[in-house]
Design an enzyme around this catalytic site. Structure first.
Site, PDB file in Angstrom:
ATOM      1  N   GLY A   1      56.561  36.524  76.504  1.00  0.00           N
ATOM      2  CA  GLY A   1      56.034  36.182  77.737  1.00  0.00           C
ATOM      3  C   GLY A   1      54.661  36.727  77.579  1.00  0.00           C
ATOM      4  N   GLY A   2      53.979  36.945  76.288  1.00  0.00           N
ATOM      5  CA  GLY A   2      52.873  37.723  75.949  1.00  0.00           C
ATOM      6  C   GLY A   2      53.085  39.098  76.311  1.00  0.00           C
TER       7      GLY A   2
ATOM      8  N   SER B   1      57.110  35.572  70.395  1.00  0.00           N
ATOM      9  CA  SER B   1      56.185  35.067  70.833  1.00  0.00           C
ATOM     10  C   SER B   1      55.287  36.649  71.159  1.00  0.00           C
ATOM     11  CB  SER B   1      56.034  34.391  72.343  1.00  0.00           C
ATOM     12  OG  SER B   1      54.954  34.029  72.825  1.00  0.00           O
TER      13      SER B   1
END
Length: 553
Positions: A159-160, A245
């Site tokens: 989710g960054g 991510s």
């Protein structure tokens, strides 16, 4: 779903039996300890045992709620509690702030698959909560009888640095704990403006640790693991951090944080090579923009910011954009870029695995109806943006590798794969100059949503790594090949967590260490195999057109 190991009637019967033995003068047999009750340095936790035997301890607080005067401050350890604490439901996620990078609207079958894979637990607020500093533990045994011997795997969600949470469906650690005998920990921490507003390094008085509070939260969670995981059967001297991510970027950052030194021993970076943090100057500009947007001043920020509502803060942050808030250089927490110009010396002896998926960017384009209409001209234009003046060569190289790709899928190669190869193999090359081993991979197994339109997109490997393929059949597939690859990959990750070397996992081909000259890379698919010098022509172009801070997607 869950049931306690001992109920009241069983306890009463056990007590009566013991009394009978004592009355006869015999030695009373030992009563097995309740595995759902664990003593920690912060007090006793009451978890649950699921029907498949996994012990869950959910919503475990590792830091004080970062509210009021603790907002925008480094995390603070909670007080020891005398009363037994329930650890039977997931804690709230951090306040969420979408970055806008995702598809505007997924096609129906893709949406159904994503909803299945990334379903949050019941009772979690969609918008999140500032009171979020909690973790989840999944284990097979607890207490002294467990033996503190199992590898510990600490998951950092994606989710960054803007959104996400540890309790999503395919993030849950039941199957790794049950099928691979590890102790699994998932961590929630502060995100976006609440985790990464550099008030302290910008010189605003009254704040300590605010620039990288979200990362310091993770450090405190790792300290909790160090101090307590033995009670769950885990070895505090064998901790692996892994993430995808944004979670991979968090792993990259922790490898260079002095406060994290010694708290973990192996690391896995999935689609999130983080080479550089934000500069101190850019972070200070973000602080100035925020303070001006709120209509306050640096001199009264320490008095005003603890009193504002969450929404007041978010409304200004949304206008600024979520990507403004991420880890930044500060003298205390992140004194240097994680992997630029080289790998950090403090983690020289920590082995890593690092990789990305074959078609990272399809996930971010499938919701655009114009994507499937991509032309060869648009592919060439995008390739020239990736590698100025070299677009035709980049396009030709990817066409050679994937001759059956239509223009819209080729577009994902000249953009997403180009950037992923640049950032991940740059990080791996720098890490390979150190003593500990580096193992590079690409997830190249296409997944089924919407007639395989995504191919192997960003996030696709997660259920395979977690041994959760069967938990998300719409997303990951349900064929024998899908399930077998899930068993192979989860066993590979666990083997690495045990030993620092993935070799030895059942069914895994020999996987050489990465070196900058030949770049051996494991391609995980139906017939997994190692390729030497993957994307050789593209890599040659990258070396003459470096973009060291290229994001993975």
């Amino acid at each position: 779903m869950t049931m306690p190991v001992l109920n009241r009637r069983m306890i009463l019967l056990g007590s009566a039996a013991l009394a009978g033995v004592a009355a006869c003068g015999g030695e009373a047999p030992k009563v097995a300890a309740d595995p759902t009750l664990v003593s920690t340095t912060l007090g006793k936790l009451r978890g649950v045992q699921t029907e498949n035997g996994v012990l869950e301890f959910l919503g475990v607080r590792y830091a004080q709620p970062p509210l009021g005067a603790l907002r925008f401050q480094a995390p603070v350890k909670p007080s020891v509690l005398e009363a037994e604490q329930a650890a039977t439901s997931y804690g709230q996620a951090s306040v969420q702030m979408r970055s806008g990078a995702g598809a505007a609207a997924y096609p129906p079958l893709v949406q159904a698959a994503m909803t299945e894979a990334f379903a949050p637990p019941d009772g979690i607020k969609p918008e999140g909560d500032e009171d979020c500093l909690m973790l989840n533990v999944y284990a097979q045994k607890t207490g002294a009888e467990a033996g503190a011997t199992r590898p510990v795997m600490v998951w950092l969600h994606g989710g960054g640095f803007s959104y996400g949470q540890a309790g999503l469906n395919i993030y849950r650690g039941h199957n790794l704990a049950k099928n691979h005998d590890v102790v699994f920990v998932g961590v929630n921490h502060r995100l976006n403006i609440f985790g990464f507003l550099a008030l302290d390094s910008a010189g605003v008085p009254g704040f300590t640790g605010s620039a990288n509070a979200g990362m310091l939260d993770i450090v405190m969670a790792l300290e909790w693991v160090r101090d307590n995981i033995a009670q769950f059967g885990g070895d505090p001297g064998n901790v692996t951090i892994f993430g995808q991510s944004g979670g991979g970027a968090k792993v990259s950052t922790l490898l260079a944080m002095p406060a994290a030194n010694g708290l973990f021993h192996k690391a896995v970076i999935q689609s999130g090579a983080g080479l550089r943090a934000a500069s101190k100057e850019d972070a200070a500009d973000t602080v100035s923009e925020f303070i001006i947007g709120l209509g306050i001043s640096a001199s009264n920020a320490a008095q005003m910011l603890p009193t504002l509502s969450t929404e007041d803060i978010l409304s200004v942050a949304r206008e600024m954009g979520a990507n403004k808030f991420r880890p930044s250089i500060d003298d205390a927490s992140i004194p240097r870029h994680p992997f630029d110009p080289d790998a950090p010396a403090q983690s020289a002896n920590i082995p890593i695995m690092i990789g990305f998926t074959k078609d990272e960017q399809t996930l971010y384009n499938v919701g655009n109806p114009e994507w499937v209409k991509t032309t060869d001209k648009q592919v060439l234009e995008a390739a020239n943006r990736s590698a100025p003046g070299k677009g035709a060569e980049v396009t030709a190289a990817f066409k050679t590798t994937y001759p059956d790709y239509a223009p819209h899928h080729l577009l994902m190669q000249v953009t997403g794969t180009y950037r992923s190869l640049s950032s991940h193999h740059t990080l791996a090359s720098r890490k390979a100059a150190q003593p500990a081993g580096v193992y590079a991979f690409i997830f190249a197994h296409d997944i089924p949503p919407q007639d395989f339109i995504l191919k192997a997109p960003h996030t696709a490997e997660i259920p395979y790594v977690m041994d959760n393929v069967a938990e998300a059949p719409l997303f990951a597939g349900a064929t024998e090949d899908d399930l077998a690859l899930g068993k192979l990959m989860s066993a590979t990750w666990v083997q690495f967590a045990r030993t620092g070397d993935p070799n030895g996992a059942p069914g895994l081909p020999q996987w050489p260490k990465f070196d900058a000259a030949t770049r051996p890379t494991m391609f995980f698919r139906k017939a997994s195999e190692v390729a030497t010098e993957p994307f050789k022509d593209v890599w040659t172009i990258i070396q003459t057109n470096p973009n060291p801070n290229a994001p993975p997607i």
